[in-house]
Structures are given as structure tokens and as C-alpha cells.
Design a protein around this motif. Structure first.
Motif, mmCIF file in Angstrom:
data_model
loop_
_atom_site.group_PDB
_atom_site.id
_atom_site.type_symbol
_atom_site.label_atom_id
_atom_site.label_comp_id
_atom_site.label_asym_id
_atom_site.label_seq_id
_atom_site.Cartn_x
_atom_site.Cartn_y
_atom_site.Cartn_z
ATOM 1 N N GLN A 1 -17.063 -55.295 7.826
ATOM 2 C CA GLN A 1 -18.503 -55.276 7.581
ATOM 3 C C GLN A 1 -19.157 -54.108 8.312
ATOM 4 N N GLY A 2 -18.650 -53.779 9.505
ATOM 5 C CA GLY A 2 -19.151 -52.614 10.214
ATOM 6 C C GLY A 2 -18.907 -51.333 9.443
ATOM 7 N N LEU A 3 -17.706 -51.215 8.859
ATOM 8 C CA LEU A 3 -17.386 -50.042 8.039
ATOM 9 C C LEU A 3 -18.301 -49.967 6.821
ATOM 10 N N PHE A 4 -18.505 -51.106 6.144
ATOM 11 C CA PHE A 4 -19.326 -51.102 4.934
ATOM 12 C C PHE A 4 -20.775 -50.719 5.244
ATOM 13 N N GLY A 5 -21.302 -51.238 6.348
ATOM 14 C CA GLY A 5 -22.665 -50.889 6.727
ATOM 15 C C GLY A 5 -22.791 -49.409 7.048
ATOM 16 N N HIS A 6 -21.798 -48.877 7.766
ATOM 17 C CA HIS A 6 -21.798 -47.450 8.118
ATOM 18 C C HIS A 6 -21.658 -46.596 6.861
ATOM 19 N N LEU A 7 -20.781 -47.008 5.957
ATOM 20 C CA LEU A 7 -20.570 -46.256 4.720
ATOM 21 C C LEU A 7 -21.847 -46.195 3.889
ATOM 22 N N GLU A 8 -22.527 -47.321 3.739
ATOM 23 C CA GLU A 8 -23.756 -47.349 2.943
ATOM 24 C C GLU A 8 -24.825 -46.447 3.564
ATOM 25 N N GLN A 9 -24.948 -46.510 4.889
ATOM 26 C CA GLN A 9 -25.934 -45.673 5.560
ATOM 27 C C GLN A 9 -25.600 -44.184 5.410
ATOM 28 N N ALA A 10 -24.314 -43.857 5.542
ATOM 29 C CA ALA A 10 -23.901 -42.464 5.408
ATOM 30 C C ALA A 10 -24.154 -41.946 3.998
ATOM 31 N N LEU A 11 -23.868 -42.755 2.996
ATOM 32 C CA LEU A 11 -24.105 -42.333 1.616
ATOM 33 C C LEU A 11 -25.594 -42.106 1.353
ATOM 34 N N GLU A 12 -26.433 -42.922 1.989
ATOM 35 C CA GLU A 12 -27.878 -42.699 1.874
ATOM 36 C C GLU A 12 -28.276 -41.397 2.570
ATOM 37 N N ASP A 13 -27.705 -41.156 3.760
ATOM 38 C CA ASP A 13 -28.077 -39.983 4.548
ATOM 39 C C ASP A 13 -27.722 -38.677 3.838
ATOM 40 N N ILE A 14 -26.593 -38.658 3.127
ATOM 41 C CA ILE A 14 -26.180 -37.406 2.472
ATOM 42 C C ILE A 14 -26.719 -37.296 1.046
ATOM 43 N N GLY A 15 -27.527 -38.287 0.636
ATOM 44 C CA GLY A 15 -28.161 -38.228 -0.677
ATOM 45 C C GLY A 15 -27.266 -38.589 -1.834
ATOM 46 N N PHE A 16 -26.153 -39.289 -1.563
ATOM 47 C CA PHE A 16 -25.221 -39.636 -2.638
ATOM 48 C C PHE A 16 -25.605 -40.947 -3.317
ATOM 49 N N LEU A 17 -26.206 -41.867 -2.581
ATOM 50 C CA LEU A 17 -26.441 -43.221 -3.077
ATOM 51 C C LEU A 17 -27.709 -43.266 -3.923
ATOM 52 N N ASP A 18 -27.561 -43.722 -5.153
ATOM 53 C CA ASP A 18 -28.693 -43.932 -6.050
ATOM 54 C C ASP A 18 -29.203 -45.359 -5.834
ATOM 55 N N PRO A 19 -30.437 -45.527 -5.350
ATOM 56 C CA PRO A 19 -30.943 -46.887 -5.078
ATOM 57 C C PRO A 19 -30.853 -47.820 -6.267
ATOM 58 N N ARG A 20 -30.918 -47.285 -7.478
ATOM 59 C CA ARG A 20 -30.860 -48.133 -8.672
ATOM 60 C C ARG A 20 -29.455 -48.680 -8.921
ATOM 61 N N LYS A 21 -28.444 -48.015 -8.367
ATOM 62 C CA LYS A 21 -27.064 -48.432 -8.616
ATOM 63 C C LYS A 21 -26.304 -48.743 -7.333
ATOM 64 N N SER A 22 -27.030 -48.879 -6.223
ATOM 65 C CA SER A 22 -26.363 -49.012 -4.926
ATOM 66 C C SER A 22 -25.526 -50.285 -4.822
ATOM 67 N N ASP A 23 -26.040 -51.404 -5.352
ATOM 68 C CA ASP A 23 -25.295 -52.671 -5.249
ATOM 69 C C ASP A 23 -23.966 -52.582 -5.988
ATOM 70 N N LYS A 24 -23.987 -52.038 -7.192
ATOM 71 C CA LYS A 24 -22.761 -51.934 -7.992
ATOM 72 C C LYS A 24 -21.764 -50.994 -7.332
ATOM 73 N N LEU A 25 -22.262 -49.854 -6.827
ATOM 74 C CA LEU A 25 -21.370 -48.893 -6.177
ATOM 75 C C LEU A 25 -20.743 -49.481 -4.926
ATOM 76 N N MET A 26 -21.544 -50.132 -4.092
ATOM 77 C CA MET A 26 -21.017 -50.696 -2.853
ATOM 78 C C MET A 26 -20.013 -51.814 -3.143
ATOM 79 N N ARG A 27 -20.242 -52.572 -4.194
ATOM 80 C CA ARG A 27 -19.293 -53.630 -4.543
ATOM 81 C C ARG A 27 -17.939 -53.030 -4.916
ATOM 82 N N ARG A 28 -17.959 -51.941 -5.685
ATOM 83 C CA ARG A 28 -16.704 -51.287 -6.072
ATOM 84 C C ARG A 28 -16.013 -50.673 -4.861
ATOM 85 N N LEU A 29 -16.774 -50.084 -3.943
ATOM 86 C CA LEU A 29 -16.180 -49.488 -2.751
ATOM 87 C C LEU A 29 -15.577 -50.568 -1.841
ATOM 88 N N LYS A 30 -16.234 -51.710 -1.748
ATOM 89 C CA LYS A 30 -15.682 -52.807 -0.951
ATOM 90 C C LYS A 30 -14.341 -53.256 -1.525
#
Length: 242
Positions: free
Chosen positions: A180-209
Motif C-alpha cells: 500500500q505504501g508503494l501504491f500510494g507513492h506511485l500514484e503521487q509520483a504519477l500525478e507529480d510528473i503529469g502522467f496521471l489523467d484524473p478521469r482515468k486514474s482509478d482504472k490505471l491504478m487498478r491495472r498497476l496494482k
């Protein structure tokens, strides 16, 4: 079997907790954790435990599923029905084949949801696998204690001297808290570098998990991954400052 934890999430009836304790003691399980039970240690709970009072008295009560499984290296969620969420699924025998070798290395958890609604999708995302007990499609409802009994029986019958691969002594098993620590860090990092699309973040994070659960990184590998994420975040911050 001492490393196998039974986790009950928001159980409604104290009697069901007592019946689960009885099923656990039948199969040499003793680690019971309750997440926000509606009732506990009622007269019916004690009566249905039928002598498994020690398991009730030693049970832990937690406020969240994350707290209940934080020290577990493998988490399997039980569901009375197959979910639309795509997640690795096993039957009870396959579940036992996964759990028993991992229990030789550290703590594992079998998670059971609410009597009427089971586990939520968010709770399933805390699990590496979903176990489904096949039953009559016209009458598939199992009592909570029955479900615990079926899965714990399969654990009991699993050959303890099986040829399952043992973890390398050089590797450190990860816990649910580490993941869970890794997943939280990964999501934050993807937001910081501008990769994460807020409209698709849940689906993307589920696939990465799902990807990281399949890979089963050890603790050293998680530290490497988080170091990479921190470096990426640092360079992004440096570019912003300049």
C-alpha cells in the motif's frame, strides 16, 4: 496454520463471529481479526463458539482493513459471487495451494466481507487474489461460518511437506502495508510528473496494482522502485524550480 489470519469485515451478527471461531478451532486456526464488527461478545456469540472462547478473547478488533492486514505478505479476499472487477481468481483448493507455502514464510490473511454485501471493490483491491467457493447457481448463498469452514478445511488438507517453492533466504517478504505504501507513492509520483489523467486514474491504478501483485516484489525491490519514484519526483520538482 498459526500464520493464517481470518479477517472478518463489518460482521453484522455476533453469533456469526462465534460460529467462525468454532470453525477455526476445528481446523487449528487461532488468529482472528475483526474490522468494525456491529456486534461482538454477545451471549449468542459465546454460545455459538461452543468452547472456542479462547479465540474470541484473543481476537483483535481493528478500525480498517488496511490495519488488519498490514503485516501480511499475502491477502486473499473471499466472495460469494464473481465480480465485474477483473482480479486473479482461485477456487478453495487453489487458494490453499497458494496460502500454505506462504504461511511458512510469514503471516497471510483470508478476508471475508459483510454477510449481505460481501467485500467492496475498494477492499478487493487490497487483496492479491479473490477466492470463490463454487456452489449451486440457483442457491449460492453460504453462511459466513460455512465459508470459513470450507477454506480452512482445504488449508488443513494441503500437504505440509509439498514441493512448493520456498522463498530465497536473501529475499525479504513484503507485507500488505509495504504494498500500500508503494501504491500510494506511485500514484503521487504519477500525478507529480503529469502522467496521471484524473478521469482515468482509478482504472490505471487498478491495472498497476494487478501488475505489481503478479510480480510479487520483495522488500528490497520495493525500496528500489520507491527510490526510482523519488528520483523522478525530485527531477520534476527541480525543473519546476528552474
Amino acid at each position: 496454520m498459526k500464520n493464517v489470519r481470518i479477517v472478518l469485515v463489518e460482521t453484522s451478527h455476533g453469533g456469526n463471529i462465534g460460529a467462525v471461531a468454532r470453525a477455526m478451532k476445528n481446523m487449528c486456526l487461532e488468529d482472528l481479526v475483526l474490522v468494525n464488527p456491529r456486534q461482538f461478545m454477545t451471549d449468542e456469540c459465546v454460545a455459538r463458539a461452543s468452547g472456542a472462547d479462547d479465540i474470541l478473547h484473543e481476537a483483535q478488533v481493528c478500525r480498517s482493513l488496511d490495519e488488519a492486514v498490514a503485516d501480511c505478505s499475502l491477502v486473499v479476499g473471499a466472495s460469494a459471487r464473481l465480480r465485474t472487477v477483473a482480479w486473479p481468481q482461485v477456487d478453495p483448493r487453489e487458494c490453499a495451494a497458494l496460502v500454505v507455502p506462504r504461511a511458512r514464510q510469514g503471516r497471510v490473511a483470508l478476508v471475508f466481507g459483510r454477510e449481505r454485501t460481501g467485500l467492496t471493490n475498494a477492499e478487493l483491491e487490497r487483496c492479491q487474489y479473490l477466492v470463490h467457493i463454487p456452489s449451486n447457481p440457483d442457491y449460492s448463498s453460504l453462511n459466513l461460518a460455512m465459508a470459513v469452514q470450507v477454506l480452512s478445511y482445504e488449508l488443513m488438507m494441503q500437504d505440509p511437506q509439498g514441493s512448493a517453492e520456498q522463498a530465497s533466504p536473501e529475499s525479504s517478504p513484503t507485507t500488505a502495508g509495504d504494498m500500500q505504501g508503494l501504491f500510494g507513492h506511485l500514484e503521487q509520483a504519477l500525478e507529480d510528473i503529469g502522467f496521471l489523467d484524473p478521469r482515468k486514474s482509478d482504472k490505471l491504478m487498478r491495472r498497476l496494482k494487478r501488475l505489481f501483485y503478479r510480480a510479487e516484489p520483495d522488500l528490497d525491490e520495493i525500496r528500489i522502485l520507491r527510490g526510482i519514484l523519488s528520483a523522478a519526483q525530485g527531477r520534476k520538482s527541480a525543473r519546476r524550480d528552474s
